[in-house]
Design a protein around this motif. Structure first.
Motif, PDB file in Angstrom:
ATOM      1  N   ALA A 139       4.426  -5.825  -5.561  1.00  0.00           N
ATOM      2  CA  ALA A 139       5.847  -6.829  -5.535  1.00  0.00           C
ATOM      3  C   ALA A 139       6.417  -6.329  -4.074  1.00  0.00           C
ATOM      4  O   ALA A 139       7.017  -7.704  -3.404  1.00  0.00           O
ATOM      5  CB  ALA A 139       7.139  -6.033  -6.409  1.00  0.00           C
ATOM      6  N   ARG A 140       6.258  -5.173  -2.747  1.00  0.00           N
ATOM      7  CA  ARG A 140       6.548  -5.630  -2.019  1.00  0.00           C
ATOM      8  C   ARG A 140       5.462  -5.306  -1.121  1.00  0.00           C
ATOM      9  O   ARG A 140       4.319  -4.407  -2.004  1.00  0.00           O
ATOM     10  CB  ARG A 140       7.587  -4.445  -2.001  1.00  0.00           C
ATOM     11  CG  ARG A 140       8.836  -4.755  -2.491  1.00  0.00           C
ATOM     12  CD  ARG A 140       9.893  -3.561  -2.635  1.00  0.00           C
ATOM     13  NE  ARG A 140       9.328  -1.993  -3.271  1.00  0.00           N
ATOM     14  CZ  ARG A 140       9.483  -0.812  -2.663  1.00  0.00           C
ATOM     15  NH1 ARG A 140      10.956  -0.925  -2.190  1.00  0.00           N
ATOM     16  NH2 ARG A 140       9.251   0.353  -2.888  1.00  0.00           N
ATOM     17  N   ALA A 141       5.472  -5.336   0.201  1.00  0.00           N
ATOM     18  CA  ALA A 141       3.681  -4.616   1.266  1.00  0.00           C
ATOM     19  C   ALA A 141       4.139  -3.534   1.157  1.00  0.00           C
ATOM     20  O   ALA A 141       2.578  -2.881   0.507  1.00  0.00           O
ATOM     21  CB  ALA A 141       4.614  -5.849   2.807  1.00  0.00           C
ATOM     22  N   GLU A 142       5.387  -2.295   1.588  1.00  0.00           N
ATOM     23  CA  GLU A 142       5.085  -1.259   1.147  1.00  0.00           C
ATOM     24  C   GLU A 142       4.738  -0.713   0.224  1.00  0.00           C
ATOM     25  O   GLU A 142       3.851   0.582   0.280  1.00  0.00           O
ATOM     26  CB  GLU A 142       6.153  -0.673   1.403  1.00  0.00           C
ATOM     27  CG  GLU A 142       7.046  -1.400   0.464  1.00  0.00           C
ATOM     28  CD  GLU A 142       8.665  -0.526   0.497  1.00  0.00           C
ATOM     29  OE1 GLU A 142       9.219   0.413   0.665  1.00  0.00           O
ATOM     30  OE2 GLU A 142       9.683  -1.251   1.202  1.00  0.00           O
ATOM     31  N   ASP A 143       4.996  -1.416  -0.461  1.00  0.00           N
ATOM     32  CA  ASP A 143       3.670  -1.087  -1.866  1.00  0.00           C
ATOM     33  C   ASP A 143       2.248  -0.829  -2.261  1.00  0.00           C
ATOM     34  O   ASP A 143       1.287  -0.626  -3.104  1.00  0.00           O
ATOM     35  CB  ASP A 143       4.457  -2.259  -3.726  1.00  0.00           C
ATOM     36  CG  ASP A 143       6.095  -1.641  -3.591  1.00  0.00           C
ATOM     37  OD1 ASP A 143       6.169  -0.691  -3.232  1.00  0.00           O
ATOM     38  OD2 ASP A 143       6.688  -2.393  -4.154  1.00  0.00           O
ATOM     39  N   VAL A 144       1.663  -1.383  -1.511  1.00  0.00           N
ATOM     40  CA  VAL A 144      -0.263  -1.970  -1.089  1.00  0.00           C
ATOM     41  C   VAL A 144      -0.399  -0.369  -1.340  1.00  0.00           C
ATOM     42  O   VAL A 144      -1.848  -0.699  -2.733  1.00  0.00           O
ATOM     43  CB  VAL A 144      -0.414  -3.014  -0.350  1.00  0.00           C
ATOM     44  CG1 VAL A 144      -1.807  -3.086   0.207  1.00  0.00           C
ATOM     45  CG2 VAL A 144       0.360  -4.440  -0.087  1.00  0.00           C
ATOM     46  N   PRO A 145       0.141  -0.090  -0.499  1.00  0.00           N
ATOM     47  CA  PRO A 145      -1.179   1.733  -0.874  1.00  0.00           C
ATOM     48  C   PRO A 145      -0.955   2.673  -1.689  1.00  0.00           C
ATOM     49  O   PRO A 145      -2.013   2.772  -3.065  1.00  0.00           O
ATOM     50  CB  PRO A 145      -0.208   2.821   0.880  1.00  0.00           C
ATOM     51  CG  PRO A 145      -0.429   2.099   1.062  1.00  0.00           C
ATOM     52  CD  PRO A 145       0.701   0.792   0.786  1.00  0.00           C
ATOM     53  N   LEU A 146      -0.189   2.613  -2.698  1.00  0.00           N
ATOM     54  CA  LEU A 146       0.345   2.863  -3.767  1.00  0.00           C
ATOM     55  C   LEU A 146      -0.939   2.326  -4.860  1.00  0.00           C
ATOM     56  O   LEU A 146      -1.446   2.816  -5.880  1.00  0.00           O
ATOM     57  CB  LEU A 146       2.101   3.048  -4.544  1.00  0.00           C
ATOM     58  CG  LEU A 146       2.766   4.337  -3.694  1.00  0.00           C
ATOM     59  CD1 LEU A 146       3.996   3.854  -4.211  1.00  0.00           C
ATOM     60  CD2 LEU A 146       2.308   5.525  -4.655  1.00  0.00           C
ATOM     61  N   ALA A 147      -0.705   0.806  -4.933  1.00  0.00           N
ATOM     62  CA  ALA A 147      -1.441  -0.145  -6.003  1.00  0.00           C
ATOM     63  C   ALA A 147      -2.832   0.643  -5.328  1.00  0.00           C
ATOM     64  O   ALA A 147      -3.394   0.589  -6.095  1.00  0.00           O
ATOM     65  CB  ALA A 147      -1.032  -1.579  -5.725  1.00  0.00           C
ATOM     66  N   LEU A 148      -3.151   0.554  -4.628  1.00  0.00           N
ATOM     67  CA  LEU A 148      -4.580   0.445  -4.468  1.00  0.00           C
ATOM     68  C   LEU A 148      -4.650   2.015  -5.079  1.00  0.00           C
ATOM     69  O   LEU A 148      -6.460   2.560  -4.987  1.00  0.00           O
ATOM     70  CB  LEU A 148      -5.407   1.047  -2.781  1.00  0.00           C
ATOM     71  CG  LEU A 148      -5.200  -0.940  -2.101  1.00  0.00           C
ATOM     72  CD1 LEU A 148      -4.899  -0.812  -0.721  1.00  0.00           C
ATOM     73  CD2 LEU A 148      -5.949  -1.420  -2.794  1.00  0.00           C
ATOM     74  N   ALA A 149      -3.699   3.128  -4.905  1.00  0.00           N
ATOM     75  CA  ALA A 149      -4.392   4.450  -5.420  1.00  0.00           C
ATOM     76  C   ALA A 149      -4.527   4.410  -7.211  1.00  0.00           C
ATOM     77  O   ALA A 149      -5.498   5.204  -7.264  1.00  0.00           O
ATOM     78  CB  ALA A 149      -3.405   5.551  -5.168  1.00  0.00           C
ATOM     79  N   ARG A 150      -3.504   3.913  -7.264  1.00  0.00           N
ATOM     80  CA  ARG A 150      -3.540   3.562  -9.064  1.00  0.00           C
ATOM     81  C   ARG A 150      -4.999   2.735  -9.348  1.00  0.00           C
ATOM     82  O   ARG A 150      -5.563   2.836 -10.064  1.00  0.00           O
ATOM     83  CB  ARG A 150      -2.407   2.400  -9.331  1.00  0.00           C
ATOM     84  CG  ARG A 150      -2.018   2.271 -10.556  1.00  0.00           C
ATOM     85  CD  ARG A 150      -1.291   1.983 -11.069  1.00  0.00           C
ATOM     86  NE  ARG A 150      -1.290   1.238 -12.562  1.00  0.00           N
ATOM     87  CZ  ARG A 150       0.446   0.975 -13.426  1.00  0.00           C
ATOM     88  NH1 ARG A 150       0.951   0.416 -12.089  1.00  0.00           N
ATOM     89  NH2 ARG A 150      -0.266   0.672 -14.527  1.00  0.00           N
ATOM     90  N   ALA A 151      -5.445   1.843  -8.742  1.00  0.00           N
ATOM     91  CA  ALA A 151      -7.160   0.972  -8.455  1.00  0.00           C
ATOM     92  C   ALA A 151      -7.859   2.168  -8.861  1.00  0.00           C
ATOM     93  O   ALA A 151      -8.205   1.975  -9.679  1.00  0.00           O
ATOM     94  CB  ALA A 151      -6.539  -0.336  -7.623  1.00  0.00           C
ATOM     95  N   TYR A 152      -7.875   2.825  -7.833  1.00  0.00           N
ATOM     96  CA  TYR A 152      -9.088   3.500  -7.328  1.00  0.00           C
ATOM     97  C   TYR A 152      -9.734   4.743  -8.870  1.00  0.00           C
ATOM     98  O   TYR A 152     -10.017   4.616  -9.309  1.00  0.00           O
ATOM     99  CB  TYR A 152      -8.538   4.040  -6.192  1.00  0.00           C
ATOM    100  CG  TYR A 152      -9.489   5.630  -6.117  1.00  0.00           C
ATOM    101  CD1 TYR A 152     -10.942   5.153  -5.593  1.00  0.00           C
ATOM    102  CD2 TYR A 152      -9.586   7.584  -6.867  1.00  0.00           C
ATOM    103  CE1 TYR A 152     -11.989   6.270  -5.684  1.00  0.00           C
ATOM    104  CE2 TYR A 152     -10.380   8.171  -6.486  1.00  0.00           C
ATOM    105  CZ  TYR A 152     -11.825   7.492  -6.183  1.00  0.00           C
ATOM    106  OH  TYR A 152     -13.099   8.478  -6.051  1.00  0.00           O
ATOM    107  N   HIS A 153      -7.465   5.193  -8.948  1.00  0.00           N
ATOM    108  CA  HIS A 153      -7.869   5.987 -10.371  1.00  0.00           C
ATOM    109  C   HIS A 153      -8.880   5.292 -11.753  1.00  0.00           C
ATOM    110  O   HIS A 153      -9.156   5.574 -12.825  1.00  0.00           O
ATOM    111  CB  HIS A 153      -6.695   6.451 -10.458  1.00  0.00           C
ATOM    112  CG  HIS A 153      -6.466   8.168  -9.130  1.00  0.00           C
ATOM    113  ND1 HIS A 153      -7.624   8.894  -8.866  1.00  0.00           N
ATOM    114  CD2 HIS A 153      -4.907   7.954  -8.334  1.00  0.00           C
ATOM    115  CE1 HIS A 153      -6.802   9.518  -7.924  1.00  0.00           C
ATOM    116  NE2 HIS A 153      -5.938   8.400  -7.515  1.00  0.00           N
ATOM    117  N   ILE A 154      -7.938   4.191 -11.945  1.00  0.00           N
ATOM    118  CA  ILE A 154      -8.253   2.958 -13.183  1.00  0.00           C
ATOM    119  C   ILE A 154      -9.402   2.929 -12.639  1.00  0.00           C
ATOM    120  O   ILE A 154     -10.394   2.813 -14.177  1.00  0.00           O
ATOM    121  CB  ILE A 154      -7.220   1.797 -12.947  1.00  0.00           C
ATOM    122  CG1 ILE A 154      -5.703   2.735 -12.999  1.00  0.00           C
ATOM    123  CG2 ILE A 154      -7.889   1.370 -13.738  1.00  0.00           C
ATOM    124  CD1 ILE A 154      -5.021   1.194 -13.164  1.00  0.00           C
ATOM    125  N   ALA A 155     -10.144   2.912 -12.063  1.00  0.00           N
ATOM    126  CA  ALA A 155     -11.362   2.423 -11.702  1.00  0.00           C
ATOM    127  C   ALA A 155     -11.813   3.450 -11.825  1.00  0.00           C
ATOM    128  O   ALA A 155     -13.801   3.527 -12.822  1.00  0.00           O
ATOM    129  CB  ALA A 155     -11.977   1.472 -10.316  1.00  0.00           C
TER     130      ALA A 155
END
Length: 535
Positions: A139-155
């Motif tokens: 939703a916000r640009a500043e959330d991109v790193p956290l989204a990628l961290a979550r993506a890694y752990h889910i993957a």
């Protein structure tokens, strides 16, 4: 008045993402560059590597092979809607392979998204579904790193699989925050009560059958399975359509490959009094069938790390657990009874040379000349049965193919496997065993292999047809000898195709030349293509 403490500047999204990737031991990006993702690569750091593929599906296939060989999630960067669309075939395969991939896609700048700009992705997170585990456009640009961290752990959590993050082009320069590294458990321990029931059933059986699938190798449970089979003198079959070697195929207790047909599976398992399925569906079928799924009265137990797979299994009982933990626990819990050693399956008789060469003869010679450390990446579905008889795989990390049945995976996956093995310092060459029809779905992979000078030999089985379709046609009511439309492939020249992408290549038609030419192609310092004209 106390002086105000100096506040450290916040990192940009790019800086936070790069540090996160380093913490996750990800320093390779597979991609085919497009406009909306170019800002990601401004001031690209020297400790990262960009692996170029010439088409987005090729890019995903390379990342899939790399992730499987390194046993860590791989990062793929795609263009917005069109690029993700091109990649969907191999995203589907990665989902079926249970390969951990972080798929990022560029999105147009947030400031112009209200105006439906050129090259934007409408409903970007819906496009790759249902073949990703999770999809997000922060939703916000500043959330991109956290989204990628979550993506890694889910993957990386079982069952592993691809995830998707859409990132607007103007996010990369925005301020964000560092993401601190975290540990997230990636193993599922077996329920002790259910495991005790499996162990009891195994201990009581007089002639148990183990059906092993892709999950055994993916979870690093191959050596444990060998111990379990030897402890219980069980016959081990490979599950239908297994995408990796499930058991050493020269082992005397290897019972062969189960076909993807209900009645024939029941026939093969008749005579056993227990079926234990490890790391595979029970069972994967290719055509409709009738009757029971296992011989009547024979109990079935299944151990998989995928609760969805356990839920749709039509018969027997299932335990959801990581294979290495479950098989190790069975070794400790199940007490073997006195059983006769299963009969050793006879080796197939040698095949004589003929002109044109048969696939059986070609693979027999390939088995003779390959090195014990070589691995095989296969996409020759019309020759798979012959390969299973003539080219036995050694065990862990020796074989890769697609679990989806979708073509276009094998050639780029071989590039990724070779890169991953190179990174891990492993010996041996990657042999890409590819059908002529299959190769044309992703022939661009040759360019990347040539540019990176990878130790790969592309073995093209050129029978000038879609053999799997012609051979399978009678199942769907075609008369004997009747060819489905569009299944002949005359006039393809793979030597020219390879040389046009910077790779040395040769064609073999005479069986007397085969052994020497194969040895040369397997011992070359860089990539080679060898086209074998077969019947």
């Amino acid at each position: 008045m106390e002086p105000t403490a100096r506040q450290e500047p916040r990192p940009t999204v790019r800086e936070a993402v790069l540090r996160l990737l380093r913490d996750l031991n990800i320093d390779t990006v597979f991609g085919n560059p497009g406009s909306t993702e170019l800002p990601m690569f401004r001031d690209f750091p020297s400790d990262f590597r960009y692996v170029l593929g010439l088409q987005e599906s090729v890019v995903v296939g390379m990342a899939d092979g790399y992730a499987q060989a390194t046993r860590n999630a791989a990062l793929v960067n795609l263009h917005s809607a069109a690029g993700v669309g091109h990649a969907m075939g191999n995203i589907f395969t990665a989902f079926k392979n249970q390969t951990p991939l972080i798929v990022t896609a560029g999105q147009q700048a947030r400031s112009i998204l209200p105006f439906d700009p050129f090259l934007f992705a409408a409903q970007s997170t819906d496009l790759p579904k249902p073949y990703v585990k999770w999809a997000c456009e922060p939703a916000r640009a500043e959330d991109v790193p956290l989204a990628l961290a979550r993506a890694y752990h889910i993957a990386m959590q079982p069952p592993c699989g691809p995830v998707f993050v859409s990132i607007p082009a103007d996010d990369w320069e925005q301020p964000s925050d560092w993401v601190e590294p975290r540990q997230v458990s990636r193993s599922v321990a077996p329920d002790p009560h259910v495991l005790a029931q499996v162990a009891k059933a195994l201990s009581r059986a007089r002639r148990p059958a183990i059906v092993a699938g892709t999950g055994v190798d993916r979870d690093g449970a191959m050596d444990l399975l060998v111990q379990l089979a030897e402890q219980h003198r069980a016959v081990v079959y490979t599950a239908p359509m297994s995408a990796r070697c499930a058991f050493p195929e020269a082992h005397p207790q290897f019972g062969g490959f189960l076909p993807a047909m209900r009645e024939r599976i029941v026939d093969r398992l008749t005579g056993h009094d227990l079926v234990l399925v490890l790391g595979a569906p029970a069972f994967l079928y290719h055509v409709e069938g009738q009757g029971p799924h296992v011989p009547p009265g024979v109990p079935l137990w299944q151990i998989v790390d995928d609760p969805q797979m356990a839920a749709w299994t039509p018969t027997g009982n299932s335990l959801v657990a990581s294979l290495h933990l479950a098989v190790d626990a069975l070794l400790q819990a199940a007490s073997p009874v006195k059983r006769a050693m299963p009969k050793v399956a006879p080796c197939p008789a040698p095949v004589e040379a003929g002109s044109p060469m048969s696939v059986a003869f070609v693979l027999q010679v390939l088995d003779e000349v390959r090195h014990k450390d070589d691995v095989v990446v296969e996409e020759a579905p019309g020759s798979r049965g012959v390969m299973q008889a003539r080219l036995p795989m050694a065990g862990a990390d020796s074989f890769y193919t697609m679990a989806s049945g979708g073509l276009g995976y094998g050639m780029p996956a071989a590039v990724g496997v070779a890169l991953g093995r190179q990174r891990k310092g492993l010996n041996g060459r990657t042999i890409a065993l590819i059908g002529d029809g299959s190769s044309m779905y992703s022939i661009q992979a040759l360019y990347t292999a040539a540019q990176l000078a990878l130790p790969i030999t592309f073995v093209i089985l050129n029978n000038r047809r879609y053999a799997a379709l012609q051979d399978f046609a009678p199942v769907f009511g075609f008369a004997p000898g009747e060819k489905p439309a569009g299944t002949d492939l005359p006039s393809l020249d793979f030597v020219s195709l390879a040389r046009g992408q910077g790779m040395e290549a040769t064609r073999v038609e005479n069986p007397s030349d085969l052994s020497d030419k194969l040895r040369q192609a397997l011992q070359a310092p860089g990539p080679r293509l060898i086209e074998l004209v077969v019947v």
